[in-house]
Design a protein around this motif. Structure first.
Motif, PDB file in Angstrom:
ATOM      1  N   ASP A 137      -7.470  -5.762   9.900  1.00  0.00           N
ATOM      2  CA  ASP A 137      -6.612  -5.152  10.721  1.00  0.00           C
ATOM      3  C   ASP A 137      -4.462  -6.283   9.700  1.00  0.00           C
ATOM      4  N   ALA A 138      -5.347  -6.933   9.297  1.00  0.00           N
ATOM      5  CA  ALA A 138      -4.534  -7.711   8.473  1.00  0.00           C
ATOM      6  C   ALA A 138      -3.899  -6.859   7.431  1.00  0.00           C
ATOM      7  N   MET A 139      -5.132  -6.855   6.357  1.00  0.00           N
ATOM      8  CA  MET A 139      -5.110  -5.973   5.525  1.00  0.00           C
ATOM      9  C   MET A 139      -4.013  -5.259   5.138  1.00  0.00           C
ATOM     10  N   PHE A 140      -4.883  -4.285   6.323  1.00  0.00           N
ATOM     11  CA  PHE A 140      -4.471  -2.857   6.237  1.00  0.00           C
ATOM     12  C   PHE A 140      -2.919  -3.054   6.834  1.00  0.00           C
ATOM     13  N   LEU A 141      -2.094  -3.692   7.759  1.00  0.00           N
ATOM     14  CA  LEU A 141      -0.788  -3.670   8.057  1.00  0.00           C
ATOM     15  C   LEU A 141      -0.584  -3.731   6.627  1.00  0.00           C
ATOM     16  N   VAL A 142      -0.842  -4.730   6.249  1.00  0.00           N
ATOM     17  CA  VAL A 142      -0.385  -5.208   4.652  1.00  0.00           C
ATOM     18  C   VAL A 142       0.259  -3.806   4.169  1.00  0.00           C
ATOM     19  N   GLY A 143      -0.893  -3.630   3.636  1.00  0.00           N
ATOM     20  CA  GLY A 143      -0.825  -2.499   3.000  1.00  0.00           C
ATOM     21  C   GLY A 143      -0.063  -0.711   3.263  1.00  0.00           C
ATOM     22  N   SER A 144      -0.156  -1.442   4.906  1.00  0.00           N
ATOM     23  CA  SER A 144       0.475   0.148   5.634  1.00  0.00           C
ATOM     24  C   SER A 144       2.119  -0.355   4.948  1.00  0.00           C
ATOM     25  N   ILE A 145       2.878  -1.182   4.706  1.00  0.00           N
ATOM     26  CA  ILE A 145       3.911  -1.912   4.834  1.00  0.00           C
ATOM     27  C   ILE A 145       4.495  -1.629   3.191  1.00  0.00           C
ATOM     28  N   VAL A 146       3.830  -1.843   2.685  1.00  0.00           N
ATOM     29  CA  VAL A 146       4.004  -1.647   1.113  1.00  0.00           C
ATOM     30  C   VAL A 146       4.322   0.048   1.117  1.00  0.00           C
ATOM     31  N   LEU A 147       2.507   0.797   1.533  1.00  0.00           N
ATOM     32  CA  LEU A 147       3.366   1.915   2.072  1.00  0.00           C
ATOM     33  C   LEU A 147       4.337   2.932   2.328  1.00  0.00           C
ATOM     34  N   LEU A 148       5.046   1.587   3.069  1.00  0.00           N
ATOM     35  CA  LEU A 148       5.930   2.616   4.227  1.00  0.00           C
ATOM     36  C   LEU A 148       6.977   2.509   2.789  1.00  0.00           C
ATOM     37  N   GLY A 149       7.219   1.444   2.316  1.00  0.00           N
ATOM     38  CA  GLY A 149       7.988   0.631   1.554  1.00  0.00           C
ATOM     39  C   GLY A 149       8.393   2.040  -0.154  1.00  0.00           C
ATOM     40  N   VAL A 150       7.310   2.808  -0.304  1.00  0.00           N
ATOM     41  CA  VAL A 150       6.194   3.416  -1.364  1.00  0.00           C
ATOM     42  C   VAL A 150       7.065   4.949  -0.894  1.00  0.00           C
ATOM     43  N   ILE A 151       6.519   4.946   0.430  1.00  0.00           N
ATOM     44  CA  ILE A 151       7.479   6.529   0.864  1.00  0.00           C
ATOM     45  C   ILE A 151       8.522   6.233   1.366  1.00  0.00           C
ATOM     46  N   GLY A 152       9.623   4.767   1.706  1.00  0.00           N
ATOM     47  CA  GLY A 152      11.562   5.127   1.482  1.00  0.00           C
ATOM     48  C   GLY A 152      11.613   5.751   0.508  1.00  0.00           C
ATOM     49  N   TYR A 153      11.195   4.815  -0.622  1.00  0.00           N
ATOM     50  CA  TYR A 153      11.831   4.683  -2.080  1.00  0.00           C
ATOM     51  C   TYR A 153      11.347   6.271  -2.407  1.00  0.00           C
ATOM     52  N   VAL A 154      10.023   6.696  -2.701  1.00  0.00           N
ATOM     53  CA  VAL A 154      10.197   8.289  -2.778  1.00  0.00           C
ATOM     54  C   VAL A 154      11.065   9.019  -1.366  1.00  0.00           C
ATOM     55  N   HIS A 155      11.126   9.074  -1.250  1.00  0.00           N
ATOM     56  CA  HIS A 155      12.086   9.257   0.053  1.00  0.00           C
ATOM     57  C   HIS A 155      13.755   8.967  -0.831  1.00  0.00           C
ATOM     58  N   SER A 156      13.656   8.226  -1.059  1.00  0.00           N
ATOM     59  CA  SER A 156      15.580   7.877  -1.757  1.00  0.00           C
ATOM     60  C   SER A 156      15.111   9.155  -3.270  1.00  0.00           C
ATOM     61  N   LEU A 157      14.274   9.621  -3.080  1.00  0.00           N
ATOM     62  CA  LEU A 157      14.943   9.811  -4.867  1.00  0.00           C
ATOM     63  C   LEU A 157      15.039  11.296  -4.110  1.00  0.00           C
ATOM     64  N   ALA A 158      14.491  11.248  -2.955  1.00  0.00           N
ATOM     65  CA  ALA A 158      15.189  13.362  -2.608  1.00  0.00           C
ATOM     66  C   ALA A 158      15.939  13.568  -2.499  1.00  0.00           C
ATOM     67  N   GLY A 159      16.831  11.833  -2.669  1.00  0.00           N
ATOM     68  CA  GLY A 159      17.977  11.654  -1.717  1.00  0.00           C
ATOM     69  C   GLY A 159      18.704  11.463  -0.257  1.00  0.00           C
ATOM     70  N   LEU A 160      17.650  11.139   0.453  1.00  0.00           N
ATOM     71  CA  LEU A 160      17.109  10.559   2.095  1.00  0.00           C
ATOM     72  C   LEU A 160      17.483   8.929   1.946  1.00  0.00           C
ATOM     73  N   VAL A 161      17.738   8.568   3.536  1.00  0.00           N
ATOM     74  CA  VAL A 161      18.011   6.927   2.945  1.00  0.00           C
ATOM     75  C   VAL A 161      17.639   6.299   4.305  1.00  0.00           C
ATOM     76  N   PRO A 162      15.922   6.439   4.050  1.00  0.00           N
ATOM     77  CA  PRO A 162      15.197   5.976   4.972  1.00  0.00           C
ATOM     78  C   PRO A 162      15.421   4.839   5.563  1.00  0.00           C
ATOM     79  N   PHE A 163      16.181   3.773   5.066  1.00  0.00           N
ATOM     80  CA  PHE A 163      15.940   1.773   5.002  1.00  0.00           C
ATOM     81  C   PHE A 163      17.361   1.531   5.486  1.00  0.00           C
ATOM     82  N   GLY A 164      18.698   2.432   6.073  1.00  0.00           N
ATOM     83  CA  GLY A 164      19.611   2.452   6.103  1.00  0.00           C
ATOM     84  C   GLY A 164      20.581   2.711   5.005  1.00  0.00           C
ATOM     85  N   GLY A 165      22.016   2.420   4.789  1.00  0.00           N
ATOM     86  CA  GLY A 165      23.048   2.526   3.785  1.00  0.00           C
ATOM     87  C   GLY A 165      24.143   2.898   4.148  1.00  0.00           C
TER      88      GLY A 165
END
Length: 182
Positions: free
Chosen positions: A154-182
């Protein structure tokens, strides 16, 4: 908007085909997996192209605080869509973690996207996840969870989910979206 609607219809049809026409699906056998996968891939492409190409008709502006709730729900959705349900302890016993994750993903996006195309896309995916759960439960009422996994998984998959959320947020920011504030 036509591409978006066509993609949604293909997604629903390809996923419900096995349950609504089991004899037709069984007749295809293993050879049917490839064409159905192609239809699903095509439906995703149509949904993405249709959504990105849709005119934006904002119905209202969501409160800024909903962005934080969206991000938390996205983390939960990613964790639910990970192998945690089969290999961890936290989601052990949950019958449809992937579909629940898709529903959570759709709900999270509905909280922060108040335009017609978003209501159409994310609303239809939320409804699809609920319908799919009901159809599967009706078709296969007998179900038992597999063996319980470990907290370390569970801990391993939670860390993986956090990393993936960051990657998805970054990809969203490349598309002009601001998922984590701004």
């Amino acid at each position: 908007m036509i591409l978006l609607i066509l993609g949604i219809l293909l997604w629903w049809g390809a996923h419900l085909f096995k349950r609504l026409a089991p004899a037709a699906r069984a007749n295809l056998g293993d050879k049917g997996k490839g064409p159905i996968a192609l239809v699903l891939f095509g439906s995703l492409a149509l949904m993405v192209l249709g959504y990105r190409g849709s005119d934006v008709y904002d119905l209202a502006a969501p409160p800024a605080a909903l962005r934080h709730i969206n991000n938390l729900l996205m983390l939960v959705a990613l964790f639910m869509m990970s192998p945690a349900a089969k290999k961890g302890r936290l989601l052990h016993g949950m019958r449809h973690p992937m579909l629940m994750g898709v529903g959570t993903w759709a709900l999270a996006h509905l909280l922060v996207n108040w335009d017609v195309a978003s209501f159409l896309l994310f609303g239809s995916m939320l409804i699809w996840a609920v319908v799919e759960i009901k159809v599967i439960n009706r078709a296969e009422p007998d179900w038992a969870p597999g063996p319980q996994g470990t907290w370390s998984k569970d801990a391993m998959f939670l860390v993986g989910s956090i990393v993936l959320l960051g990657v998805i947020g970054y990809v969203h920011s490349l598309a002009g979206l601001v998922p984590f504030g701004g």
